[in-house]
Design an enzyme around this catalytic site. Structure first.
Site, PDB file in Angstrom:
ATOM      1  N   GLU A 263       0.892  -1.168   0.000  1.00  0.00           N
ATOM      2  CA  GLU A 263       0.000   0.000   0.000  1.00  0.00           C
ATOM      3  C   GLU A 263       0.923   1.209   0.000  1.00  0.00           C
ATOM      4  OE1 GLU A 263      -1.624   3.111   0.964  1.00  0.00           O
ATOM      5  OE2 GLU A 263      -2.055   2.316   2.962  1.00  0.00           O
ATOM      6  N   CYS A 297      -1.591   9.006   2.674  1.00  0.00           N
ATOM      7  CA  CYS A 297      -1.258   8.462   1.356  1.00  0.00           C
ATOM      8  C   CYS A 297      -2.349   8.765   0.336  1.00  0.00           C
ATOM      9  CB  CYS A 297      -1.010   6.971   1.456  1.00  0.00           C
ATOM     10  SG  CYS A 297      -2.290   6.108   2.352  1.00  0.00           S
TER      11      CYS A 297
HETATM   12  P1  NDP Z   1       9.300   4.804   3.999  1.00  0.00           P
HETATM   13  O1  NDP Z   1       8.664   4.100   2.881  1.00  0.00           O
HETATM   14  O2  NDP Z   1      10.778   4.878   4.029  1.00  0.00           O
HETATM   15  O3  NDP Z   1       8.838   4.150   5.379  1.00  0.00           O
HETATM   16  C1  NDP Z   1       7.811   3.233   5.603  1.00  0.00           C
HETATM   17  C2  NDP Z   1       8.255   2.102   6.515  1.00  0.00           C
HETATM   18  O4  NDP Z   1       9.215   1.282   5.851  1.00  0.00           O
HETATM   19  C3  NDP Z   1       8.929   2.576   7.797  1.00  0.00           C
HETATM   20  O5  NDP Z   1       8.619   1.691   8.828  1.00  0.00           O
HETATM   21  C4  NDP Z   1      10.391   2.483   7.407  1.00  0.00           C
HETATM   22  O6  NDP Z   1      11.242   2.431   8.496  1.00  0.00           O
HETATM   23  C5  NDP Z   1      10.414   1.191   6.617  1.00  0.00           C
HETATM   24  N1  NDP Z   1      11.557   1.047   5.723  1.00  0.00           N
HETATM   25  C6  NDP Z   1      12.430   1.993   5.292  1.00  0.00           C
HETATM   26  N2  NDP Z   1      13.349   1.433   4.476  1.00  0.00           N
HETATM   27  C7  NDP Z   1      13.053   0.125   4.393  1.00  0.00           C
HETATM   28  C8  NDP Z   1      13.624  -0.975   3.681  1.00  0.00           C
HETATM   29  N3  NDP Z   1      14.666  -0.827   2.887  1.00  0.00           N
HETATM   30  N4  NDP Z   1      13.051  -2.186   3.820  1.00  0.00           N
HETATM   31  C9  NDP Z   1      11.981  -2.357   4.591  1.00  0.00           C
HETATM   32  N5  NDP Z   1      11.391  -1.362   5.289  1.00  0.00           N
HETATM   33  C10 NDP Z   1      11.916  -0.129   5.183  1.00  0.00           C
HETATM   34  O7  NDP Z   1       8.711   6.251   4.103  1.00  0.00           O
HETATM   35  P2  NDP Z   1       9.382   7.500   4.819  1.00  0.00           P
HETATM   36  O8  NDP Z   1       9.025   7.448   6.219  1.00  0.00           O
HETATM   37  O9  NDP Z   1      10.838   7.633   4.513  1.00  0.00           O
HETATM   38  O10 NDP Z   1       8.650   8.668   4.058  1.00  0.00           O
HETATM   39  C11 NDP Z   1       9.119   9.063   2.781  1.00  0.00           C
HETATM   40  C12 NDP Z   1       7.987   9.382   1.854  1.00  0.00           C
HETATM   41  O11 NDP Z   1       7.190   8.239   1.677  1.00  0.00           O
HETATM   42  C13 NDP Z   1       7.013  10.423   2.369  1.00  0.00           C
HETATM   43  O12 NDP Z   1       7.432  11.695   2.088  1.00  0.00           O
HETATM   44  C14 NDP Z   1       5.785  10.067   1.631  1.00  0.00           C
HETATM   45  O13 NDP Z   1       5.825  10.632   0.361  1.00  0.00           O
HETATM   46  C15 NDP Z   1       5.847   8.574   1.501  1.00  0.00           C
HETATM   47  N6  NDP Z   1       5.053   7.842   2.499  1.00  0.00           N
HETATM   48  C16 NDP Z   1       3.894   7.261   2.107  1.00  0.00           C
HETATM   49  C17 NDP Z   1       3.117   6.599   3.027  1.00  0.00           C
HETATM   50  C18 NDP Z   1       1.849   5.964   2.651  1.00  0.00           C
HETATM   51  O14 NDP Z   1       1.026   5.708   3.516  1.00  0.00           O
HETATM   52  N7  NDP Z   1       1.641   5.636   1.411  1.00  0.00           N
HETATM   53  C19 NDP Z   1       3.479   6.543   4.422  1.00  0.00           C
HETATM   54  C20 NDP Z   1       4.738   7.121   4.732  1.00  0.00           C
HETATM   55  C21 NDP Z   1       5.477   7.749   3.791  1.00  0.00           C
HETATM   56  P3  NDP Z   1      11.722   3.786   9.178  1.00  0.00           P
HETATM   57  O15 NDP Z   1      10.789   4.890   8.835  1.00  0.00           O
HETATM   58  O16 NDP Z   1      11.615   3.441  10.578  1.00  0.00           O
HETATM   59  O17 NDP Z   1      13.067   4.063   8.639  1.00  0.00           O
END
Ligand code: NDP
Length: 780
Positions: A263, A297
């Protein structure tokens, strides 16, 4: 404190802060948190701070999960899983009810904790996040209770790795954990590093209600912990987050056999027609983009407004914007809190500046922002053209673009002018128009005259690069269940013994007619290579097949796109074509039997294929959607929509039945298909051309490209205009198909070769469709 007279003079809101004393007491008593593994908390280690984004103050120390921590959590979940799955649905339901009840009892505590950790206004955590999370556990307690009746023959995946972001911490946890547990899975969940606290409070609740050890495990940490969980020996990964990381996870899990739901991000349109209730639409924008600081999102971050009302609408919107109250999120009068972190604030600011630099005008709320914390003034970027980065990139902050359109056609074109497809909001008092637009917009969730409505009973999830899989409702449960694996059987191997090159004959040269043809756009087409390959059976050459290439696949995809009318025809019309096809196949049954015999395949495939065509003709007008029971005064429709253009790579043996078992359900649901038939026994498929021609199947609905299977499959998987790929074959090819599909995040279904005699049913139809949820409000 202002006097009563002063308040009456200014009519301003006084402060109405929610107390954080209880939560601060709890945090103070805990100090630092370890992971929750096998029913207990580990000793905190390698800690980092989680902060209050409204003040920058540290709230608690959190442990950075290592690969070893993840391994221990997965082990605990693995050990607990058989016993958990063995419980009756009723017994599991009791645990889920207990979780729901406990969350309910602590609703206020959890709301304050969420607001402190994430920064969202208390009004949102109190009235949206926490009640929805509670509802999720109740709803899924119900599914656990009914599991055996409602999902007969399905089993849990086993251990699920779940990775969630920071925008709805407890709600995302509930979306992931409740269905997983109801279905009999155990879980290891990694919350976002910025917002782990409600997950840790939830872990305490699990212990308190006596949830068996190892059923829920929470490992905190950053992206490295997430990557370790993705790589761990789990049976399914469920991820919510950015498209970029979703793509990484798709590649990392390719070929692993792990089920995957993603998602991801969005750039959702918010379409205001001239006949909309403009005041309601203005309030809609407040919910669509300024709710949760736009960190949603499915935020309606691209406002598209009809030119006829654009001035009035923009004026009213700016007035509303100027009155938004940005400040302490614990204050019940606050509309907007801070952005979750300094990094995210910088990201938002950079994208907004890029939008301005590309020609858009920024209008922002003028109120004073608090000095501390990561606040960002909500705003609008007016006049951003479609190529402006602010129109294409997910800003994930409280700033929307605002552009105008003239006609409904232009509105649809602009709405779909994005690589994402998560949600859309449509504003019009004309239900005929609104439903028409809803049917054309490519998004998993559509709200009419509303926005950001969620409920455990309705599916939520995206199309295109917004990911695949649904959370919520029946479809969300299906994502945590699997059918029995059919017994695999080895593949026949194709050899590509190039036939004599027919040369490059000129017009009128008889060699043209001798070159076997592909089937593209309803016409026989010479392969681009101009070459054919020998088809042999038991060492004897029995014919030639055209040697298709990347170029032919691209032509076939283009032809399939042109046949888009197929997806819009009625189920009845598709059924008629399939019945006719079945009839025409029947008339030529003997021919097909002898062809199958000649190729060394089972002649009984011909009769089984005819039956399959009748079967999917029967289904074409019966694979209905549903009306979901969600919130009051709302008709929530779940519609099964075709993907569009699908690539279908067929098994090498079962050259007719294997082909039909995959292609027929796909087209019965309204998809157009580019099929790569058996490479070693392609002639049964090439014999179908005439059957298609005589069955009124519109050109381009089925396109057939024979040749080197994996080379053709790779082109299909990489093609950005192909929405889904099914691949049947050996492990190496399955891995390739999944990894190469990561580009545009197409939905994939990979399978090993199997006995095809019983390969039919609802599962094929479910996989050939994606659910679009449409929320239609009513009320006089
Ligand atoms: P991420 O996609 O990086 O984070 C989502 C989750 O994935 C967090 O728990 C994160 O850990 C984890 N994660 C990060 N890198 C990895 C990896 N290589 N393998 C597995 N899991 C991983 O989003 P961000 O928090 O960096 O946000 C960046 C951008 O993403 C935002 O600006 C927005 O545009 C988008 N976003 C979209 C969301 C949605 O609901 N569709 C939600 C959040 C962000 P951790 O954060 O602890 O490093």
């Amino acid at each position: 404190m202002p006097t009563v007279k002063e308040i009456l003079d200014s009519m301003d809101y006084g402060p109405a802060p929610e107390s954080s004393a209880e939560v601060m007491g709890w945090l103070g008593a805990r100090g630092a948190f370890g992971h929750y593994i096998d029913g207990g908390f580990t000793t905190p280690a390698d800690t980092f701070a989680t902060e209050n984004p409204a003040t920058g103050a540290t709230l608690a120390q959190i442990s950075q999960g290592s690969a070893e921590d993840v391994a221990r959590a997965v082990d605990a979940a693995r050990k607990a899983q058989p016993k958990w799955a063995k419980l009756s649905g009723h017994q599991r339901a009791k645990y889920l009810y207990a979780l729901a009840r406990s969350l309910q009892k602590r609703a206020r505590f959890l709301a304050v904790l969420e607001t402190l950790d994430n920064g969202k206004p208390i009004r949102e955590s109190r009235d949206v996040d926490i009640p929805l999370a509670i509802r999720h556990f109740y709803h899924h307690a119900g599914w656990a209770e009914m599991l055996a009746d409602e999902f007969p023959g399905l089993a849990p995946h086993g251990v699920c790795g779940q990775i969630i972001p920071w925008n709805f911490p407890l709600l995302m946890l509930a979306w992931k954990i409740a269905p997983a547990l109801a279905a009999g899975n155990t879980v290891v969940l990694k919350p976002a590093e910025q917002t782990p606290l409600t997950a840790l409070a939830f872990a305490e609740i699990c212990a308190e209600i006596g949830l068996p050890k190892g059923v829920v495990n929470i490992v905190t940490g950053d992206g490295r912990t997430g990557a370790a969980l993705t790589a761990a020996p789990v049976d399914k990964i469920a991820f919510t987050g950015s498209t970029e990381i979703g793509r990484e996870i798709r590649r990392a899990t390719a070929g692993s056999g792990k089920a995957l739901t993603l998602e991801l991000g969005g750039k959702s349109p918010f379409v205001v027609f001239a006949d909309a209730d403009l005041d309601a639409a203005v309030e809609g924008v407040v919910d669509a983009i300024w709710f949760n600081q736009g960190q949603v999102c499915c935020a309606g971050s691209r406002i598209l407004v009809a030119e006829a009302v654009a001035n009035t609408f923009t004026e009213r919107l700016q007035t509303r914007l100027s009155k938004l109250r940005v400040g302490d999120p614990l204050d019940k009068c606050t509309d907007m809190g801070p952005i979750v972190s300094a990094t995210q604030r910088q990201r938002v600011a950079a994208l907004v500046s890029a939008g301005e630099a590309a020609g858009a005008t920024l209008v922002q709320c003028e109120g004073q922002l608090p000095a501390a914390g990561h606040f960002f003034a909500p705003g609008l970027l007016i006049g951003a053209d479609p190529a402006n980065p602010a129109s294409t990139e997910e800003i994930f902050g409280p700033v929307a673009t605002l552009t105008t359109f003239r006609t409904p056609e232009e509105a649809v074109q602009l709405a779909n002018n994005t690589r994402y497809g998560l949600a859309a909001s449509i504003w019009s008092e004309n239900i005929t128009l609104a439903l028409d637009i809803a049917s054309q917009v490519k998004a998993g969730v559509i709200w009419m005259n509303g926005t950001n409505l969620f409920d455990a009973g309705a599916g939520f999830g995206g199309m295109r690069e917004s990911g695949f899989g649904r959370e919520g409702g029946r479809e969300g449960m299906l994502a945590y269940l699997r059918g029995p694996s059919p017994k695999p059987r080895p593949e026949a191997q194709a050899s590509f013994d190039a036939a004599p090159h027919p040369g490059a004959p000129g017009k009128g040269d008889p060699a043209i007619d001798r070159t076997p043809k592909l089937y593209i756009g309803g016409k026989q087409a010479r392969p681009d290579s101009g070459q054919s390959y020998r088809v042999t059976a038991k060492g004897t050459e029995i014919g030639l097949a055209p040697l298709g290439s990347r170029k032919d696949i691209r032509n076939a995809v283009e032809a399939a796109h042109k046949a888009s009318g197929w997806g819009k025809t009625t189920g009845h019309n598709r059924a008629q074509v399939l019945y006719y096809l079945a009839e025409n196949l029947s008339a030529r049954q003997r021919e097909f039997e002898s062809r199958l015999r000649e190729m060394g395949a089972n002649p009984a495939e011909a009769e089984a294929t005819i039956a399959r065509a009748f079967y999917y003709a029967a289904w074409a007008d019966k694979f209905d959607g549903a009306v979901k029971s969600t919130t009051g005064n709302m008709v929530t429709l779940a519609i099964n929509e075709p993907f569009g253009v699908m690539g279908v790579v067929c098994p090498d043996d079962a050259p007719l039945l294997g082909f039909a078992s995959l292609v027929l359900p796909a087209i019965a649901m309204g998809n157009r298909v580019v099929a790569v038939p058996s490479a070693s026994m392609p002639l049964a498929a090439t014999d179908l051309y005439q059957v298609f021609d005589t069955s009124d199947l519109p050109g381009g609905v089925v396109n057939i490209v024979t040749g080197p299977k994996d080379e053709l499959a790779k082109t299909l998987a990489q093609h950005d205009d192909v929405a889904a790929v099914w691949y049947c074959g050996e492990a190496e090819g399955r891995t390739m198909a999944e990894a190469e599909s990561a580009g545009n995040l197409k939905a994939t279904w990979t399978m090993s070769n199997r006995d095809w005699t019983d390969a039919q049913g609802r599962d094929f139809l479910t996989r050939a469709t994606q659910v679009k949820t449409i929320w239609v409000p009513y009320g006089a």
